[in-house]
Write a protein that holds these residues in place. Structure first.
Motif, PDB file in Angstrom:
ATOM      1  N   UNK A   1     -32.173 -10.927 -31.201  1.00 10.65           N
ATOM      2  CA  UNK A   1     -32.888 -12.085 -30.668  1.00 10.65           C
ATOM      3  C   UNK A   1     -34.133 -12.364 -31.511  1.00 10.65           C
ATOM      4  N   UNK A   2     -34.719 -11.306 -32.046  1.00  7.96           N
ATOM      5  CA  UNK A   2     -35.888 -11.449 -32.922  1.00  7.96           C
ATOM      6  C   UNK A   2     -35.572 -10.768 -34.257  1.00  7.96           C
ATOM      7  N   UNK A   3     -34.822 -11.452 -35.096  1.00  2.87           N
ATOM      8  CA  UNK A   3     -34.391 -10.829 -36.356  1.00  2.87           C
ATOM      9  C   UNK A   3     -35.531 -10.688 -37.356  1.00  2.87           C
ATOM     10  N   UNK A   4     -35.357  -9.772 -38.294  1.00  4.11           N
ATOM     11  CA  UNK A   4     -36.244  -9.739 -39.448  1.00  4.11           C
ATOM     12  C   UNK A   4     -36.095 -11.053 -40.202  1.00  4.11           C
ATOM     13  N   UNK A   5     -37.175 -11.426 -40.894  1.00  4.07           N
ATOM     14  CA  UNK A   5     -37.101 -12.590 -41.772  1.00  4.07           C
ATOM     15  C   UNK A   5     -36.587 -12.145 -43.144  1.00  4.07           C
ATOM     16  N   UNK A   6     -36.172 -13.126 -43.920  1.00  5.20           N
ATOM     17  CA  UNK A   6     -35.777 -12.839 -45.304  1.00  5.20           C
ATOM     18  C   UNK A   6     -36.931 -12.159 -46.037  1.00  5.20           C
ATOM     19  N   UNK A   7     -38.142 -12.629 -45.755  1.00  7.82           N
ATOM     20  CA  UNK A   7     -39.318 -12.048 -46.394  1.00  7.82           C
ATOM     21  C   UNK A   7     -39.494 -10.575 -46.066  1.00  7.82           C
ATOM     22  N   UNK A   8     -39.139 -10.170 -44.856  1.00  5.87           N
ATOM     23  CA  UNK A   8     -39.223  -8.742 -44.494  1.00  5.87           C
ATOM     24  C   UNK A   8     -38.333  -7.913 -45.416  1.00  5.87           C
ATOM     25  N   UNK A   9     -37.127  -8.421 -45.691  1.00 10.20           N
ATOM     26  CA  UNK A   9     -36.217  -7.679 -46.571  1.00 10.20           C
ATOM     27  C   UNK A   9     -36.716  -7.705 -48.019  1.00 10.20           C
ATOM     28  N   UNK A  10     -37.185  -8.882 -48.461  1.00 10.42           N
ATOM     29  CA  UNK A  10     -37.711  -8.989 -49.831  1.00 10.42           C
ATOM     30  C   UNK A  10     -38.865  -8.011 -50.017  1.00 10.42           C
ATOM     31  N   UNK A  11     -39.768  -7.980 -49.038  1.00 12.22           N
ATOM     32  CA  UNK A  11     -40.921  -7.077 -49.123  1.00 12.22           C
ATOM     33  C   UNK A  11     -40.473  -5.615 -49.114  1.00 12.22           C
ATOM     34  N   UNK A  12     -39.466  -5.312 -48.313  1.00 15.54           N
ATOM     35  CA  UNK A  12     -38.978  -3.932 -48.240  1.00 15.54           C
ATOM     36  C   UNK A  12     -38.432  -3.482 -49.590  1.00 15.54           C
ATOM     37  N   UNK A  13     -37.669  -4.367 -50.235  1.00 20.62           N
ATOM     38  CA  UNK A  13     -37.112  -4.035 -51.553  1.00 20.62           C
ATOM     39  C   UNK A  13     -38.255  -3.873 -52.558  1.00 20.62           C
TER      40      UNK A  13
END
Ligand SMILES: CC(C)(COP(=O)(O)OP(=O)(O)OC[C@H]1O[C@@H](n2cnc3c(N)ncnc32)[C@H](O)[C@@H]1OP(=O)(O)O)[C@@H](O)C(=O)NCCC(=O)NCCS
Length: 167
Positions: free
Chosen positions: A35-47
């Motif tokens: 319902x409250x997914x990570x944003x694309x930016x969360x994944x980009x930042x994680x990488x």
């Protein structure tokens, strides 16, 4: 830490470091799962931050699921573990946990931590059967889903696996 965790087992699933080129597929899985997914930016930042971000792929390199974890001192924090809806119930999450735990132990980490929504009985059961202990509760940790009132914030169950106890 940017350890490349080795694939284990004889089947055709394989784990690879997450790449930005996979994020369209990952976001489709993520948006369907939460319902409250990570944003694309969360994944980009994680990488970009060198988190332990991996995808589980099938023999055609289709994304089955993914995990994101962060190392802090001698502890690993599992931040995201998700399996595509049509692939759930086939042991993919357990498989990713196996690889995460093996890699964490190789890196001499002593504990694996995570938070899970109190209402997420499926994930709690997965972790419980994996040997993780529910060791705490973070009150109102998760924000309410869009459109819901603030009062509906949800508690997080804190779970821990002592890695030296895993056999
Ligand atoms: C939770 C989730 C990651 C499990 O992935 P999965 O690949 O379906 O899980 P597995 O097939 O590896 O199952 C492992 C364990 O999960 C539990 N499980 C799996 N399917 C289940 C189901 N339909 N009902 C209840 N428990 C189930 C079981 O405890 C199972 O243990 P077992 O191997 O001893 O039978 C997946 O359902 C998912 O992505 N959910 C949405 C995102 C999410 O909630 N992530 C966790 C956030 S903390």
């Amino acid at each position: 830490m940017s350890a490349q965790w080795r694939e284990r087992g004889p089947d055709s699933r394989h784990l690879t470091p997450m790449r930005e080129g996979q994020l369209d597929t990952i976001m489709a899985i993520e948006n369907a799962a939460y319902a409250l997914p990570w944003t694309r930016g969360n994944f980009v930042d994680s990488i970009a931050s060198g988190y332990l971000a991996h995808c589980l792929l099938d023999e055609h390199d289709v994304v089955l699921g993914y995990s994101v974890a962060m190392r802090a001192a001698d502890e690993i924090h599992l931040l995201n573990l998700t399996v595509a809806q049509h692939e759930q119930g086939r042991g993919h999450a357990r498989h990713m946990l196996d690889i995460l735990v093996a890699g964490s132990r190789e890196a001499s980490a002593t504990q694996l931590w995570l938070e899970v929504r109190e209402s997420n009985s499926r994930a709690r059961e997965l972790y419980r059967r994996y040997g993780m202990a529910e060791v705490g509760l973070r009150k109102g940790y998760y924000p309410a889903a869009a459109g819901l009132k603030r009062a509906t914030r949800e508690d997080a169950v804190v779970m821990r696996l002592a890695l030296e106890e895993v056999t």
